[in-house]
Scaffold this motif. Structure first.
Motif, PDB file in Angstrom:
ATOM      1  N   GLN A 138       8.672  61.620  90.172  1.00  0.00           N
ATOM      2  CA  GLN A 138       7.417  62.347  90.339  1.00  0.00           C
ATOM      3  C   GLN A 138       6.647  61.696  91.479  1.00  0.00           C
ATOM      4  OE1 GLN A 138       7.065  65.075  88.418  1.00  0.00           O
ATOM      5  NE2 GLN A 138       8.966  64.510  87.352  1.00  0.00           N
ATOM      6  N   ARG A 139       6.175  62.512  92.426  1.00  0.00           N
ATOM      7  CA  ARG A 139       5.551  61.954  93.619  1.00  0.00           C
ATOM      8  C   ARG A 139       4.309  62.747  94.008  1.00  0.00           C
ATOM      9  NH1 ARG A 139       9.051  60.268  98.971  1.00  0.00           N
ATOM     10  NH2 ARG A 139       7.520  58.855  99.891  1.00  0.00           N
ATOM     11  N   PRO A 140       3.202  62.522  93.329  1.00  0.00           N
ATOM     12  CA  PRO A 140       1.945  63.179  93.742  1.00  0.00           C
ATOM     13  C   PRO A 140       1.471  62.639  95.087  1.00  0.00           C
ATOM     14  CG  PRO A 140       1.535  61.584  92.013  1.00  0.00           C
ATOM     15  CD  PRO A 140       3.026  61.669  92.155  1.00  0.00           C
ATOM     16  N   ASP A 141       0.712  63.461  95.810  1.00  0.00           N
ATOM     17  CA  ASP A 141       0.272  63.061  97.151  1.00  0.00           C
ATOM     18  C   ASP A 141      -0.693  61.881  97.106  1.00  0.00           C
ATOM     19  OD1 ASP A 141       1.794  65.015  98.398  1.00  0.00           O
ATOM     20  OD2 ASP A 141       0.215  66.512  98.224  1.00  0.00           O
ATOM     21  N   ILE A 142      -1.735  61.981  96.287  1.00  0.00           N
ATOM     22  CA  ILE A 142      -2.787  60.958  96.249  1.00  0.00           C
ATOM     23  C   ILE A 142      -3.042  60.569  94.798  1.00  0.00           C
ATOM     24  CG2 ILE A 142      -5.156  60.367  96.887  1.00  0.00           C
ATOM     25  CD1 ILE A 142      -4.976  62.691  98.959  1.00  0.00           C
ATOM     26  N   VAL A 143      -2.999  59.279  94.523  1.00  0.00           N
ATOM     27  CA  VAL A 143      -3.248  58.753  93.181  1.00  0.00           C
ATOM     28  C   VAL A 143      -4.432  57.806  93.246  1.00  0.00           C
ATOM     29  CG1 VAL A 143      -2.336  57.417  91.245  1.00  0.00           C
ATOM     30  CG2 VAL A 143      -0.820  58.946  92.536  1.00  0.00           C
ATOM     31  N   VAL A 144      -5.444  58.064  92.430  1.00  0.00           N
ATOM     32  CA  VAL A 144      -6.582  57.149  92.302  1.00  0.00           C
ATOM     33  C   VAL A 144      -6.474  56.487  90.932  1.00  0.00           C
ATOM     34  CG1 VAL A 144      -9.085  56.881  92.349  1.00  0.00           C
ATOM     35  CG2 VAL A 144      -7.990  58.638  93.775  1.00  0.00           C
ATOM     36  N   GLU A 145      -6.148  55.208  90.923  1.00  0.00           N
ATOM     37  CA  GLU A 145      -6.006  54.464  89.678  1.00  0.00           C
ATOM     38  C   GLU A 145      -7.323  53.737  89.397  1.00  0.00           C
ATOM     39  OE1 GLU A 145      -2.738  51.572  87.477  1.00  0.00           O
ATOM     40  OE2 GLU A 145      -2.883  51.579  89.670  1.00  0.00           O
ATOM     41  N   ILE A 146      -7.950  54.073  88.283  1.00  0.00           N
ATOM     42  CA  ILE A 146      -9.242  53.498  87.908  1.00  0.00           C
ATOM     43  C   ILE A 146      -9.008  52.426  86.840  1.00  0.00           C
ATOM     44  CG2 ILE A 146     -11.556  53.965  87.061  1.00  0.00           C
ATOM     45  CD1 ILE A 146     -10.913  55.356  89.677  1.00  0.00           C
ATOM     46  N   MET A 147      -9.439  51.206  87.129  1.00  0.00           N
ATOM     47  CA  MET A 147      -9.316  50.090  86.192  1.00  0.00           C
ATOM     48  C   MET A 147     -10.714  49.558  85.903  1.00  0.00           C
ATOM     49  SD  MET A 147      -5.967  48.430  87.993  1.00  0.00           S
ATOM     50  CE  MET A 147      -6.447  49.142  89.563  1.00  0.00           C
ATOM     51  N   ARG A 148     -11.189  49.842  84.660  1.00  0.00           N
ATOM     52  CA  ARG A 148     -12.523  49.431  84.244  1.00  0.00           C
ATOM     53  C   ARG A 148     -12.427  48.505  83.040  1.00  0.00           C
ATOM     54  NH1 ARG A 148     -15.884  55.050  84.253  1.00  0.00           N
ATOM     55  NH2 ARG A 148     -15.827  54.552  82.027  1.00  0.00           N
ATOM     56  N   ASP A 149     -13.485  47.756  82.832  1.00  0.00           N
ATOM     57  CA  ASP A 149     -13.489  46.793  81.733  1.00  0.00           C
ATOM     58  C   ASP A 149     -13.554  47.460  80.374  1.00  0.00           C
ATOM     59  OD1 ASP A 149     -13.483  44.827  83.662  1.00  0.00           O
ATOM     60  OD2 ASP A 149     -15.665  44.547  83.619  1.00  0.00           O
ATOM     61  N   ASP A 150     -14.069  48.701  80.314  1.00  0.00           N
ATOM     62  CA  ASP A 150     -14.308  49.332  79.025  1.00  0.00           C
ATOM     63  C   ASP A 150     -13.201  50.280  78.576  1.00  0.00           C
ATOM     64  OD1 ASP A 150     -14.770  51.119  81.056  1.00  0.00           O
ATOM     65  OD2 ASP A 150     -16.512  52.064  80.111  1.00  0.00           O
ATOM     66  N   MET A 151     -12.044  50.298  79.296  1.00  0.00           N
ATOM     67  CA  MET A 151     -10.986  51.223  78.916  1.00  0.00           C
ATOM     68  C   MET A 151      -9.683  50.840  79.617  1.00  0.00           C
ATOM     69  SD  MET A 151     -12.108  54.553  81.213  1.00  0.00           S
ATOM     70  CE  MET A 151     -10.806  55.550  80.531  1.00  0.00           C
ATOM     71  N   PRO A 152      -8.533  51.340  79.126  1.00  0.00           N
ATOM     72  CA  PRO A 152      -7.261  51.128  79.816  1.00  0.00           C
ATOM     73  C   PRO A 152      -7.256  51.841  81.165  1.00  0.00           C
ATOM     74  CG  PRO A 152      -6.911  51.805  77.535  1.00  0.00           C
ATOM     75  CD  PRO A 152      -8.359  52.024  77.832  1.00  0.00           C
ATOM     76  N   PRO A 153      -6.332  51.499  82.058  1.00  0.00           N
ATOM     77  CA  PRO A 153      -6.245  52.183  83.355  1.00  0.00           C
ATOM     78  C   PRO A 153      -5.964  53.675  83.183  1.00  0.00           C
ATOM     79  CG  PRO A 153      -4.966  50.153  83.373  1.00  0.00           C
ATOM     80  CD  PRO A 153      -5.362  50.396  81.955  1.00  0.00           C
ATOM     81  N   VAL A 154      -6.574  54.491  84.054  1.00  0.00           N
ATOM     82  CA  VAL A 154      -6.329  55.929  84.063  1.00  0.00           C
ATOM     83  C   VAL A 154      -6.062  56.376  85.497  1.00  0.00           C
ATOM     84  CG1 VAL A 154      -7.721  56.395  82.018  1.00  0.00           C
ATOM     85  CG2 VAL A 154      -8.799  56.437  84.274  1.00  0.00           C
ATOM     86  N   LEU A 155      -5.389  57.497  85.612  1.00  0.00           N
ATOM     87  CA  LEU A 155      -5.028  58.028  86.933  1.00  0.00           C
ATOM     88  C   LEU A 155      -5.719  59.367  87.173  1.00  0.00           C
ATOM     89  CD1 LEU A 155      -1.159  57.381  87.094  1.00  0.00           C
ATOM     90  CD2 LEU A 155      -3.031  55.861  87.750  1.00  0.00           C
ATOM     91  N   LEU A 156      -6.295  59.508  88.361  1.00  0.00           N
ATOM     92  CA  LEU A 156      -6.788  60.790  88.860  1.00  0.00           C
ATOM     93  C   LEU A 156      -5.844  61.210  89.984  1.00  0.00           C
ATOM     94  CD1 LEU A 156     -10.600  59.932  89.191  1.00  0.00           C
ATOM     95  CD2 LEU A 156      -9.381  60.755  87.176  1.00  0.00           C
ATOM     96  N   LEU A 157      -5.278  62.394  89.879  1.00  0.00           N
ATOM     97  CA  LEU A 157      -4.316  62.869  90.880  1.00  0.00           C
ATOM     98  C   LEU A 157      -4.944  63.943  91.747  1.00  0.00           C
ATOM     99  CD1 LEU A 157      -1.013  63.227  88.800  1.00  0.00           C
ATOM    100  CD2 LEU A 157      -2.004  61.188  89.846  1.00  0.00           C
ATOM    101  N   LEU A 158      -4.641  63.857  93.055  1.00  0.00           N
ATOM    102  CA  LEU A 158      -5.060  64.887  94.003  1.00  0.00           C
ATOM    103  C   LEU A 158      -3.841  65.265  94.830  1.00  0.00           C
ATOM    104  CD1 LEU A 158      -7.451  62.404  94.061  1.00  0.00           C
ATOM    105  CD2 LEU A 158      -8.704  64.325  95.029  1.00  0.00           C
ATOM    106  N   ASP A 159      -3.424  66.509  94.738  1.00  0.00           N
ATOM    107  CA  ASP A 159      -2.250  66.977  95.473  1.00  0.00           C
ATOM    108  C   ASP A 159      -2.718  67.838  96.638  1.00  0.00           C
ATOM    109  OD1 ASP A 159       0.310  66.138  94.990  1.00  0.00           O
ATOM    110  OD2 ASP A 159       1.002  68.066  94.239  1.00  0.00           O
ATOM    111  N   ALA A 160      -2.488  67.368  97.852  1.00  0.00           N
ATOM    112  CA  ALA A 160      -2.910  68.100  99.046  1.00  0.00           C
ATOM    113  C   ALA A 160      -1.922  69.221  99.329  1.00  0.00           C
ATOM    114  CB  ALA A 160      -3.001  67.149 100.235  1.00  0.00           C
TER     115      ALA A 160
END
Length: 603
Positions: free
Chosen positions: A457-479
């Motif tokens: 799987q190869r999305p164009d843009i991945v924004v990985e958010i790492m915060r102290d109050d939760m596990p890491p999450v991914l926001l995907l943006l496909d151009a």
């Protein structure tokens, strides 16, 4: 659509569909361009399109051509009027691979061509071993406004690279930042540049008022009675009878000439520090002039196109900056320091003395950030889909840094050289940058691949958010440089939009991508995803009513328009995603009914 070129040796035709689309018609208001050149063995007789016929009667034609669009099938036919086998050449051989001789007619070539997403000038060369004809046609984008959006994408890639570099360099020296409103955000790098030029102007003004002088000793002819301490040159002149003027005698010295050579100290503005400032100031002024000329050239190449307001504002701003710096070259101490020194030269005076220190830092930042090169920029025929992907990535990186209020770690994106910046973002290759604060870290990746058992799987843009109050999450943006502009689609939804399979691919990503985190184990980290597509602000005013926009709130996946002239949709989505409360951000969409029923307590 048809284009016919007739010369004394050739009949060349290009035929294709007349694509009916409100959006495409609006995107090509100005007449397309064509240039034809033959050699001394041939002469152009006729150039005909659907709208007009021209009879140039010469070896050159530079004028109106046919409306050719990207991602459209056309048929190219070449007939030799001399019965000689022709040959067609193009910079992209795959474009003409289907253009072949017709069996039984070796003097005729015919086949389908498709420019795919390559836009701009496309050059064909046709020859028969005796004569050659060159045809350069203009290929228009079918999904962008050619007069504004396409040029903004080209300028936006280099502009965003300059801006990221300048923000980073400024943060490492004085931590300054510049804000801007919505009306000027298309040229934010110019705002940073303007402030840097203003700082440089203040520093240079201080240097002009308080120049550093260099103390030198120089051997000059001096009247003998003014010499207080004889140097080796003075003693040699007396011993050898050298000097100028009449002879005289001094007790203890003997006979000597009236004027003798003597080494005396004197102050000069021709110091290494002033020479370095002058050299870098000339370089910066020349770069600004070259940038201005490059933007002006886009208007000269298309004189029939209406002026682009943003392009004109860039030209005016660069001209103003150039006129701000250029007068300093004719003022002391710079006019008195004409020689050059090495660009790598430095000194304690240059780095520590007031005025010189500020000018030194500003010139280094300007010279490194103004010149931007690299594969992502220096491609003469641009594949616009790749250009769109790279612009989307750089824009997302920039906005993530704005949301977090932190500087981007740009060293994985660019190479800083003495000659300028080289953008290392390459279509199809992975690039990652990090933006970090005390409570949140965001990692933005272009072309990240996840190797899953069900397939990569190869999305164009991945924004990985790492915060102290939760596990890491991914926001995907496909151009997705794909846009459905057919009348049926526009009539149904109120405006153009991406095709359905672009949204389906995002659902696949969310379901297929799993990641193992040491602290949290294996799980699906994708919580939100949007497809980015090229649609301008004017044409997207009905997007709030589109099902793909409403799906963002309903299932966490949808689509958003994204262009240099239409960035607010994505900006709001990113800001909301990064800053949302943990419970809201972690929501993956409606639950599976069976799972929620089975997992419900008491069942």
């Amino acid at each position: 659509m048809s284009l016919r070129i007739q010369t004394e040796r050739w009949d060349i035709t290009v035929e294709g569909p007349n694509r009916a689309s409100v959006w495409e018609n609006r995107a090509a208001r100005q007449a397309p361009h064509i240039r034809i050149r033959t050699d001394n063995h041939d002469r152009i007789l006729e150039v005909a399109t659907d709208d007009a016929t021209h009879h140039p009667s010469g070896r050159m034609y530079d004028g109106v051509g046919a409306r050719l669009l990207e991602e459209t099938n056309y048929r190219l036919s070449v007939v030799s009027r001399r019965g000689i086998k022709p040959h067609v050449a193009h910079l992209d051989p795959s474009l003409i691979r289907d253009v072949r001789p017709i069996p039984g007619h070796e003097d005729v070539l015919s086949g389908n061509i498709n420019f795919r997403s390559q836009v701009g000038d496309s050059r064909f060369v046709i020859d028969d071993g005796e004569s050659e004809i060159e045809v350069i046609v203009e290929v228009r984008p079918s999904k962008l406004d050619y007069e504004t959006d396409y040029e903004d994408l080209l300028a936006g890639v280099s502009g965003l690279a300059r801006q990221l570099v300048m923000e980073f360099l400024r943060a490492t020296t004085r931590g300054a930042s510049t804000g801007s409103g919505d009306d000027t955000r298309q040229i934010e790098w110019l705002l940073l540049l303007r402030e840097e030029i203003h700082s440089l102007e203040q520093a240079l003004s201080y240097v002009v008022a308080n120049p550093h002088r260099h103390l030198l000793r120089e051997t000059r002819m001096v009247p003998a009675e003014r010499i207080r301490r004889a140097s080796a040159a003075t003693r040699r002149a007396i011993a050898r009878g050298q000097g100028e003027g009449t002879w005289g005698t001094i007790d203890g010295i003997g006979p000597h000439r009236e004027r003798l050579p003597a080494s005396q100290p004197y102050e000069t503005l021709n110091s290494p520090e002033n020479r370095w400032l002058r050299g870098q100031l000339e370089r910066t002024t020349n770069i600004l002039a070259q940038l201005r000329q490059d933007f002006q050239a886009t208007r000269i190449r298309r004189p029939d196109r209406k002026p682009n307001a943003r392009t004109q504002s860039v030209i005016d701003e660069l001209a103003s900056m150039e006129s701000t710096l250029a007068p300093f070259l004719s003022k002391p101490p710079f006019v008195d320091a004409p020689q050059w020194v090495a660009q790598s030269f430095t000194s304690l005076t240059l780095q520590g003395q007031p005025g010189y220190r500020e000018a030194y830092q500003a010139l280094l930042r300007l010279n490194m950030s103004l010149i931007v090169g690299g594969e992502a920029i220096n491609i003469p025929v641009r594949d616009i889909s790749e250009l769109y992907e790279i612009w989307c990535f750089l824009s997302v990186v920039h906005h993530v840094s704005q949301v977090l209020g932190a500087t981007v770690d740009i060293f994985d994106l660019v190479e800083l050289r003495d000659t300028g910046v080289r953008l290392t973002v390459v279509p199809g290759a992975r690039s990652t940058v990090s933006v970090e604060t005390d409570t949140c870290k965001a990692r933005v990746t272009y072309n990240r691949e996840y190797k899953m058992r069900s397939g990569p799987q190869r999305p164009d843009i991945v924004v990985e958010i790492m915060r102290d109050d939760m596990p890491p999450v991914l926001l995907l943006l496909d151009a997705k440089y794909r846009l459905d502009t057919t009348p049926d689609y526009v009539q149904t939804f109120g405006c153009p939009g991406p095709p359905a399979d672009a949204i389906g691919q995002l659902h696949r990503y969310r379901d297929a991508i799993t990641v193992k985190y040491p602290k949290y184990g294996v799980g699906r980290p994708v919580v939100r995803a949007v497809a980015l597509f090229p649609l301008g602000e004017y044409d997207s005013h009905n997007w709030v009513d589109h099902p793909y926009f409403k799906a963002i709130d309903e299932v966490g996946i949808g689509a958003l328009p994204f262009l240099p002239s239409n960035m607010s949709w994505v900006d709001e989505w990113l800001e909301h995603g990064i800053k949302a409360p943990a419970r809201q951000l972690a929501w993956p969409g409606p639950d599976f009914i069976a799972w929620s029923h089975v997992a419900r307590p008491g069942v």
